[in-house]
Design a protein around this motif. Structure first.
Motif, PDB file in Angstrom:
ATOM      1  N   THR A   1       0.851  -1.184   0.000  1.00 21.64           N
ATOM      2  CA  THR A   1       0.000   0.000   0.000  1.00 21.64           C
ATOM      3  C   THR A   1       0.883   1.229   0.000  1.00 21.64           C
ATOM      4  O   THR A   1       1.962   1.229   0.547  1.00 21.64           O
ATOM      5  N   SER A   2       0.435   2.253  -0.654  1.00 21.92           N
ATOM      6  CA  SER A   2       1.218   3.470  -0.716  1.00 21.92           C
ATOM      7  C   SER A   2       0.278   4.655  -0.660  1.00 21.92           C
ATOM      8  O   SER A   2      -0.767   4.660  -1.279  1.00 21.92           O
ATOM      9  N   SER A   3       0.635   5.614   0.133  1.00 20.31           N
ATOM     10  CA  SER A   3      -0.196   6.804   0.166  1.00 20.31           C
ATOM     11  C   SER A   3       0.647   8.005   0.521  1.00 20.31           C
ATOM     12  O   SER A   3       1.561   7.915   1.316  1.00 20.31           O
ATOM     13  N   GLY A   4       0.339   9.100  -0.094  1.00 21.78           N
ATOM     14  CA  GLY A   4       1.105  10.301   0.182  1.00 21.78           C
ATOM     15  C   GLY A   4       0.232  11.326   0.853  1.00 21.78           C
ATOM     16  O   GLY A   4      -0.972  11.318   0.674  1.00 21.78           O
ATOM     17  N   PHE A   5       0.847  12.185   1.643  1.00 21.69           N
ATOM     18  CA  PHE A   5       0.053  13.277   2.200  1.00 21.69           C
ATOM     19  C   PHE A   5       0.824  14.566   2.059  1.00 21.69           C
ATOM     20  O   PHE A   5       0.853  15.405   2.874  1.00 21.69           O
TER      21      PHE A   5
ATOM     22  N   SER B   1       8.215  -2.527   6.408  1.00 18.75           N
ATOM     23  CA  SER B   1       7.319  -3.682   6.370  1.00 18.75           C
ATOM     24  C   SER B   1       6.240  -3.586   7.439  1.00 18.75           C
ATOM     25  O   SER B   1       5.407  -4.471   7.566  1.00 18.75           O
ATOM     26  N   ASN B   2       6.245  -2.513   8.210  1.00 17.21           N
ATOM     27  CA  ASN B   2       5.139  -2.296   9.136  1.00 17.21           C
ATOM     28  C   ASN B   2       3.930  -1.741   8.370  1.00 17.21           C
ATOM     29  O   ASN B   2       4.048  -1.370   7.208  1.00 17.21           O
ATOM     30  N   SER B   3       2.778  -1.680   9.020  1.00 22.66           N
ATOM     31  CA  SER B   3       1.587  -1.205   8.308  1.00 22.66           C
ATOM     32  C   SER B   3       1.551   0.320   8.278  1.00 22.66           C
ATOM     33  O   SER B   3       1.968   0.990   9.220  1.00 22.66           O
ATOM     34  N   ASP B   4       1.048   0.798   7.178  1.00 17.27           N
ATOM     35  CA  ASP B   4       0.861   2.222   6.963  1.00 17.27           C
ATOM     36  C   ASP B   4       0.120   2.851   8.164  1.00 17.27           C
ATOM     37  O   ASP B   4       0.500   3.901   8.679  1.00 17.27           O
ATOM     38  N   GLU B   5      -0.900   2.155   8.647  1.00 14.45           N
ATOM     39  CA  GLU B   5      -1.740   2.692   9.725  1.00 14.45           C
ATOM     40  C   GLU B   5      -0.953   2.845  11.031  1.00 14.45           C
ATOM     41  O   GLU B   5      -1.006   3.893  11.688  1.00 14.45           O
TER      42      GLU B   5
ATOM     43  N   GLU C   1       5.684  10.720   1.987  1.00 17.62           N
ATOM     44  CA  GLU C   1       5.196   9.434   1.507  1.00 17.62           C
ATOM     45  C   GLU C   1       5.484   8.338   2.517  1.00 17.62           C
ATOM     46  O   GLU C   1       6.546   8.297   3.129  1.00 17.62           O
ATOM     47  N   ILE C   2       4.520   7.452   2.672  1.00 18.34           N
ATOM     48  CA  ILE C   2       4.725   6.280   3.519  1.00 18.34           C
ATOM     49  C   ILE C   2       4.334   5.053   2.717  1.00 18.34           C
ATOM     50  O   ILE C   2       3.226   4.980   2.190  1.00 18.34           O
ATOM     51  N   VAL C   3       5.258   4.119   2.591  1.00 21.01           N
ATOM     52  CA  VAL C   3       4.978   2.890   1.872  1.00 21.01           C
ATOM     53  C   VAL C   3       5.100   1.740   2.858  1.00 21.01           C
ATOM     54  O   VAL C   3       6.186   1.439   3.345  1.00 21.01           O
ATOM     55  N   GLY C   4       3.965   1.149   3.182  1.00 21.99           N
ATOM     56  CA  GLY C   4       3.984  -0.054   4.000  1.00 21.99           C
ATOM     57  C   GLY C   4       3.805  -1.230   3.047  1.00 21.99           C
ATOM     58  O   GLY C   4       3.041  -1.139   2.098  1.00 21.99           O
TER      59      GLY C   4
END
Ligand SMILES: [Mg+2]
Length: 229
Positions: free
Chosen positions: A2-6, A118-122, A139-142
């Motif tokens: 999962t990848s999400s940017g803020f 490898s930890n979760s984005d959340e 950016e955080i890529v879990g």
């Protein structure tokens, strides 16, 4: 993955410097809480518990799994249960000393910051928010696989159209050094996390870092404008 940017994702310019961080053991001091969670799960599922984590600092992830009697096919289930529990305690996990200053200084100097873990984005966000540093990251890529970090790094580079030389990866384990090497990215290995200094240096990271402030002294950051404190 999962990848999400803020921030302004995919807005990286050709001259930008990008620092991608590992999370556990590099930014966040999850070591003692991780051992407690693991030991609870180990007792329930019949794996060996960890009594003295320092005795494991010279062993690779595969060697530790062997020692603890964890078959590779049980790893995904164990990792899932581990992360579900960690989510409940992650707000209480502190960052390592000096990390906040390094993040703020790099960010104020125009360096793009991200996390590949490898930890979760959340869980990562919960911890960053609790420590008031979430705003520094673009950016955080879990990603779900323990040994897929080079793929996550490669995907991040492709999405942002950046060259390996623009990136520094910072991590605390041998697999971080290996992942960066596979995608030709410079890697700084920090000695305050899971793996020992001697094991890390035997894997020839680009830099070996003993204190967070040393990151700012790296040649690649010398030309950066010093930001306001
Ligand atoms: Mg780590």
């Amino acid at each position: 993955m999962t990848s999400s940017g803020f921030g302004h994702q995919n807005q990286t310019a050709p001259g930008d410097q990008i620092v991608l961080w590992d999370f556990d053991g590099t930014l966040a001091d999850t070591l003692s809480s991780s051992v407690s969670i693991y030991n609870e799960l180990a007792t329930q599922h019949g794996f060996r518990t960890i009594s003295d984590p320092s005795t494991l600092r010279d062993l690779t992830t595969s060697e530790i799994m062997q020692l603890l009697g964890i078959p590779i096919w049980k790893l995904p289930g164990l990792a899932r249960r581990f992360m579900a529990r960690q989510k409940h305690v992650i707000q209480h996990v502190p960052l390592f000393p000096g990390i906040e200053h390094v993040l703020r200084t790099l960010r104020n100097s125009g360096v793009v910051l991200g996390i590949v873990s490898s930890n979760s984005d959340e869980s990562i966000r919960l911890c960053l928010r609790a420590n008031n540093v979430e705003q520094y990251f673009d950016e955080i890529v879990g990603y779900a696989r323990l040994f897929g970090k080079h793929l996550a790094l490669r995907k991040t580079m492709a999405q942002r159209s950046v060259l390996p030389r623009q990136i520094l990866y910072i991590g605390d384990e041998v697999r971080d050094i290996e992942a960066a090497a596979r995608v030709s990215v410079e890697v700084a290995a920090v000695t305050w996390g899971w793996h020992s200094s001697s094991l890390l240096s035997s894997q020839r990271p680009t830099y070996l870092i003993n204190e967070a402030s040393e990151i700012l002294d790296m040649p690649r950051f010398r030309s950066l404008r010093a930001g306001p404190d």
